[in-house]
Motif scaffolding. Structure first.
Motif, PDB file in Angstrom:
ATOM      1  N   UNK A 331      19.344 -46.816  40.311  1.00 53.85           N
ATOM      2  CA  UNK A 331      19.547 -47.297  41.698  1.00 53.85           C
ATOM      3  C   UNK A 331      21.019 -47.632  41.922  1.00 53.85           C
ATOM      4  N   UNK A 332      21.636 -48.268  40.904  1.00 58.88           N
ATOM      5  CA  UNK A 332      23.059 -48.611  41.000  1.00 58.88           C
ATOM      6  C   UNK A 332      23.907 -47.364  41.197  1.00 58.88           C
ATOM      7  N   UNK A 333      23.600 -46.353  40.368  1.00 56.63           N
ATOM      8  CA  UNK A 333      24.401 -45.126  40.430  1.00 56.63           C
ATOM      9  C   UNK A 333      24.207 -44.428  41.780  1.00 56.63           C
ATOM     10  N   UNK A 334      22.964 -44.418  42.261  1.00 52.15           N
ATOM     11  CA  UNK A 334      22.700 -43.798  43.573  1.00 52.15           C
ATOM     12  C   UNK A 334      23.486 -44.523  44.665  1.00 52.15           C
ATOM     13  N   UNK A 335      23.512 -45.841  44.557  1.00 56.48           N
ATOM     14  CA  UNK A 335      24.187 -46.648  45.569  1.00 56.48           C
ATOM     15  C   UNK A 335      25.680 -46.321  45.631  1.00 56.48           C
ATOM     16  N   UNK A 336      26.240 -46.020  44.458  1.00 57.26           N
ATOM     17  CA  UNK A 336      27.669 -45.662  44.424  1.00 57.26           C
ATOM     18  C   UNK A 336      27.939 -44.444  45.298  1.00 57.26           C
ATOM     19  N   UNK A 337      26.937 -43.581  45.416  1.00 55.75           N
ATOM     20  CA  UNK A 337      27.126 -42.368  46.213  1.00 55.75           C
ATOM     21  C   UNK A 337      26.494 -42.513  47.593  1.00 55.75           C
ATOM     22  N   UNK A 338      26.027 -43.729  47.901  1.00 54.16           N
ATOM     23  CA  UNK A 338      25.469 -43.977  49.237  1.00 54.16           C
ATOM     24  C   UNK A 338      24.006 -43.608  49.383  1.00 54.16           C
ATOM     25  N   UNK A 339      23.274 -43.516  48.250  1.00 58.23           N
ATOM     26  CA  UNK A 339      21.854 -43.155  48.332  1.00 58.23           C
ATOM     27  C   UNK A 339      20.964 -44.279  47.794  1.00 58.23           C
ATOM     28  N   UNK A 340      19.682 -44.111  48.015  1.00 55.13           N
ATOM     29  CA  UNK A 340      18.700 -45.068  47.474  1.00 55.13           C
ATOM     30  C   UNK A 340      17.450 -44.297  47.091  1.00 55.13           C
TER      31      UNK A 340
END
Ligand code: APR
Length: 379
Positions: A331-340
């Motif tokens: 989830x953290x990594x997705x958030x870095x790219x603006x996703x969830x």
């Protein structure tokens, strides 16, 4: 595109999934961002695939026959018979090369699969050897792309699901050590589906998570709205539902809060930085990571050299799988790219299922995503 529905016996809903047919529709999905994936499972006639080498499921005499062998001999023309007759046959599990003749490819690699007997006569090892030997020849002839049919699964009677798993496992192993694009071309829908067990596990997970969200009472979204959203290490409150004067205050940086300039100058770690840090923490080499993620080397170089690279969601998840991240880390990594990850999205629920169950084989995940007609990881 053919649609299938699975009716759930206890609950009142159906799960729809599709098997895409046709090279073009699949290709579009995986390459729409211009990113290549080294293993592609596609449904088509192998004689129509444009690549350096096409593999033929031949017989020991290399004499031509029915099935894929017949299709290749027809497409290649009579010159192929003459080429084959010079080779002195081929043993089961081995492979030999001819020119492509009238086919779109430069080479045809002829391999002889085992005839299925009872599964205890060395069939799996012989089938694996067909893939290894064919790939060895593809490397020897400097091929950059090769297309395989599902060897032995027609006239030779090998069960399709098991054959598919052997094919994927051998090709994956090979791709960890080599740069090549490999197409696995399946012709009928049975060859297309991942193992029934896996599919039913995933269906169960979708049942519990995806459908649940869709049957939430309408006002339940109010609860979600009220929760603060954590983005890039800063807390944002949902603007929806706020009184107008409160909205205005948020926009004009309330007293005590940092200015927009200050906030922009202290941005969190980017996706690219997090990825490289995680690779180091895992003690992996870059190549081990991008190959395990089924990501093309060129794309990885772009990410490496551009600290602000904006990847697709499928690319982020491919790296999360390669790095064997936990769900929170993902989830953290997705958030870095603006996703969830969302339970309103089948793709997300399927990937979440695999991460939760610590099943990090990207090709297995892609088989299932493909069966549910979802975009696959790595592109
Ligand atoms: N493109 C892609 N796949 C195809 C095509 C095609 N044009 N035609 C058939 N197939 C698929 C079949 O659906 C099957 O899943 O290829 C797979 C392998 O089937 P076969 O061609 O029957 O090959 P195999 O089971 O290895 O048997 C080999 O059959 O044709 C003879 O000479 C050949 O004796 C040899 C035997």
């Amino acid at each position: 595109m053919k649609k299938y529905s699975v009716k759930h016996p206890q609950r009142h809903f159906t799960i729809d999934f599709c098997l895409s047919t046709g090279y073009n529709s699949y290709e579009r999905k995986t390459t729409e961002r211009g990113e290549r994936m080294p293993l592609k499972i596609i449904r088509n006639d192998i004689t129509k695939i444009q690549c350096d080498a096409v593999v033929n499921a031949a017989n020991r005499w290399l004499a031509g026959g029915g099935g894929v062998d017949g299709a290749i001999h027809r497409a290649a023309g009579p010159e192929l018979d003459r080429e084959c007759s010079k080779l002195g046959g081929c043993e089961v599990g081995q492979a030999k090369v001819t020119k492509g003749c009238n086919m779109l490819c430069k080479y045809i690699i002829h391999t002889v699969g085992p005839v299925w007997q009872n599964g205890r006569s060395g069939e799996s090892e012989l089938l694996a050897s067909c893939y290894r030997e064919s790939l060895r020849l593809a490397v020897k002839y400097k091929c950059e792309s090769v297309a395989f049919p599902l060897i032995s699964t027609g006239a030779y009677g090998y069960p399709k699901e098991e054959a598919l798993q052997i094919a994927v496992s051998e090709i994956t192993d090979f791709l960890l050590r080599n740069e090549m694009t490999v197409y696995l071309v399946v012709y009928d829908k049975l060859g297309f589906q991942a193992s029934k067990k896996l599919i039913s596990d995933v269906e169960e997970y979708i049942d519990e998570h995806y459908i649940e969200t869709h049957f939430l009472p309408r006002n339940s979204s109010v609860v979600l709205d009220a929760a603060p959203q954590r983005m890039h290490g800063m807390h944002f409150r949902s603007v929806a539902g706020q009184a107008p004067e409160e909205k205005a205050l948020c926009q004009s940086a309330p007293c005590g809060e940092p200015s927009l300039d200050e906030m922009l100058s202290t941005l969190d770690e980017s996706f690219s930085q997090m990825l490289l840090r995680k690779i180091d923490e895992r003690g992996m080499s870059d190549a081990q990571c991008y190959k395990k993620a089924n990501i093309d080397r060129k794309l990885f170089s772009k990410i490496r050299s551009n600290v602000n690279y904006k990847p697709s969601k499928a690319t982020v998840l491919a790296f999360a799988i390669a790095l064997e991240l936990s769900l929170d880390e993902t989830r953290d990594m997705l958030m870095k790219a603006g996703f969830a990850l969302s339970h309103s999205n089948k793709f997300d629920v399927i990937v979440e299922y695999f991460i939760k169950n610590k099943k990090y084989d990207i090709f297995e995940i892609n088989e299932v995503l493909f069966s549910f007609d979802q975009v696959m990881l790595g592109a």
